[in-house]
Design a protein around this motif. Structure first.
Motif, short mmCIF file in Angstrom:
data_model
loop_
_atom_site.label_atom_id
_atom_site.label_comp_id
_atom_site.label_asym_id
_atom_site.label_seq_id
_atom_site.Cartn_x
_atom_site.Cartn_y
_atom_site.Cartn_z
N HIS A 33 33.18 46.00 34.24
CA HIS A 33 34.02 45.13 33.43
C HIS A 33 33.07 44.23 32.76
O HIS A 33 31.98 43.89 33.22
CB HIS A 33 34.97 44.45 34.43
N ALA A 37 42.31 45.84 36.73
CA ALA A 37 43.38 46.31 37.05
C ALA A 37 43.63 46.72 38.42
O ALA A 37 42.80 46.87 39.30
CB ALA A 37 43.58 47.85 35.98
N THR A 38 44.95 46.72 38.97
CA THR A 38 45.05 46.84 40.34
C THR A 38 45.99 48.08 40.66
O THR A 38 46.80 48.70 39.77
CB THR A 38 46.07 45.46 41.03
N ASP A 78 41.43 47.59 43.30
CA ASP A 78 41.42 47.63 41.93
C ASP A 78 40.12 48.26 41.43
O ASP A 78 39.46 48.90 41.91
CB ASP A 78 41.17 45.89 41.51
N LYS A 128 45.65 47.50 48.68
CA LYS A 128 45.51 46.87 47.25
C LYS A 128 44.07 46.97 46.95
O LYS A 128 43.37 46.55 47.63
CB LYS A 128 46.05 45.55 47.14
N ASP A 134 48.83 48.32 37.90
CA ASP A 134 49.10 47.33 36.87
C ASP A 134 47.70 47.03 35.98
O ASP A 134 46.77 46.57 36.58
CB ASP A 134 49.29 45.86 37.59
N THR A 135 47.78 47.39 34.62
CA THR A 135 46.72 47.25 33.86
C THR A 135 46.79 46.00 32.98
O THR A 135 45.94 45.70 31.87
CB THR A 135 46.52 48.34 33.11
N THR A 136 47.92 45.09 33.19
CA THR A 136 48.19 43.95 32.60
C THR A 136 47.21 42.83 33.02
O THR A 136 47.08 41.90 32.48
CB THR A 136 49.58 43.22 32.41
N VAL A 137 46.24 43.10 34.31
CA VAL A 137 45.60 42.09 34.76
C VAL A 137 44.19 42.70 34.87
O VAL A 137 44.00 43.90 34.58
CB VAL A 137 45.96 41.69 36.30
N ARG A 138 43.23 41.83 34.92
CA ARG A 138 41.91 42.33 34.73
C ARG A 138 41.16 41.54 36.03
O ARG A 138 40.85 40.38 36.32
CB ARG A 138 41.14 41.79 33.68
#
Length: 314
Positions: A314, A286-287, A306, A304, A280-284
């Protein structure tokens, strides 16, 4: 993305569960199928029969798939690359005939092979969104020459594949980079020598390259051992290094290979298991979420991580 190794030879609803869990693609990680022969006619027959299993046929006609091999679809149980050139050319021909990867190892002149014909190895890579998958071939070239990492030892990857790997992983700007082999990255702790501990000098050189080149986002994956495990080796490459072992898709487990290890975080001796990997790269940051699931939908365990934990700045 779904993935797994050690496939059932007949009809099994584990493949239906892969699609039911929303996997948008699938990687066959080796022993998919079991062939256990270097006879070309039989190898082709086994590949064809496997892809005609109704649940497998539905999967491969529904989502993109990729494949590598392990010992049972390369040659015989525990077999490494010192099987004769003629014999491994037969199983490689069957693999290339039936597996629609974009590339297949190298031509005999050392170039990346994109079409059928005589060649060497089945290593390949592909990009899927924020994920780069590098499918190494630790079978074809192993024990065929001195190692590029230690000339006093036998090679595993071979010199041309090693150069290809370095170029491929260094060029990738994917958030997550999955370095995958059917063969496990540790010592299996049994009588067999087809594991990365046997070729530890090449494994350590590979990890040193990742560290020295400051390549972020690397995760190791493997199968083969008929049990599933997640190991975290600490900052081996300058950040948290994970290995995800996914096995078996069929119903035959080997509890004795679920051995203690100081890096072991989770394990399960569970039949009919695959891995669901979600990036998931819509969060920061990415997870990356890895979930081991059996054919009835039971969650065995989950990891999990990231992009920050995997070395991205970042």
């Amino acid at each position: 993305m779904g993935m797994g190794s050690c496939a059932p030879s007949g009809s099994d609803y584990v493949w239906n569960r892969v699609l039911a869990e929303g996997c948008e693609s699938f990687i066959f990680m080796g022993d998919t199928p079991y062939i256990d022969s270097t006879d070309l006619t039989l190898a082709r027959q086994r590949q064809r029969e496997f892809l005609q299993v109704p649940e497998v046929a539905r999967l491969v006609s529904s989502v993109p798939v990729w494949a590598t091999w392990d010992d049972h679809d390369f040659a015989l149980n525990g077999q490494l690359g010192d099987v004769s050139y003629v014999e491994k050319q037969k199983t490689r021909t069957a693999f290339v005939d039936y597996r629609a990867n974009a590339t297949y190892g190298q031509t005999t002149s050392g170039e990346v092979q994109k079409t059928r014909g005589v060649g060497e190895g089945v290593y390949t890579s592909f990009r899927r969104g924020p994920v780069e998958v590098i499918l190494l071939d630790p079978r074809y070239f192993s024990r065929t020459a001195p190692s590029w990492a230690d000339p006093d030892q036998a090679t595993c990857l071979g010199g041309v594949q090693w150069e290809w790997f370095k170029k491929t992983i260094k060029a990738s700007d994917a958030t997550f980079k999955l370095v995958m082999t059917g063969m496990v990255w540790d010592d299996k702790k049994n009588s067999e020598s087809d594991d990365w501990e046997t070729f530890s000098y090449e494994r350590e050189a590979l990890l040193d390259f990742v560290k020295d080149q400051k390549i972020p986002g690397v995760v190791l994956l493997s199968g083969d051992i008929h049990c599933s495990r997640a190991l975290m080796y600490g900052p081996r490459v300058g950040y948290d290094l994970w290995q995800f072992i996914v096995s078996p898709l069929h119903d035959r487990t080997i509890p004795s290979l679920n051995i203690p290890h100081p890096a072991l975080v989770h394990s399960a001796v569970e039949p009919n298991t695959f891995l669901r990997l979600e990036a998931d790269t819509t969060v920061r940051p990415a997870t990356l979420r890895a979930t081991w699931i059996n054919r009835d939908g039971k969650r065995l365990f989950e990891v999990k991580t990231d992009s920050k934990a995997l070395g991205h700045r970042h």
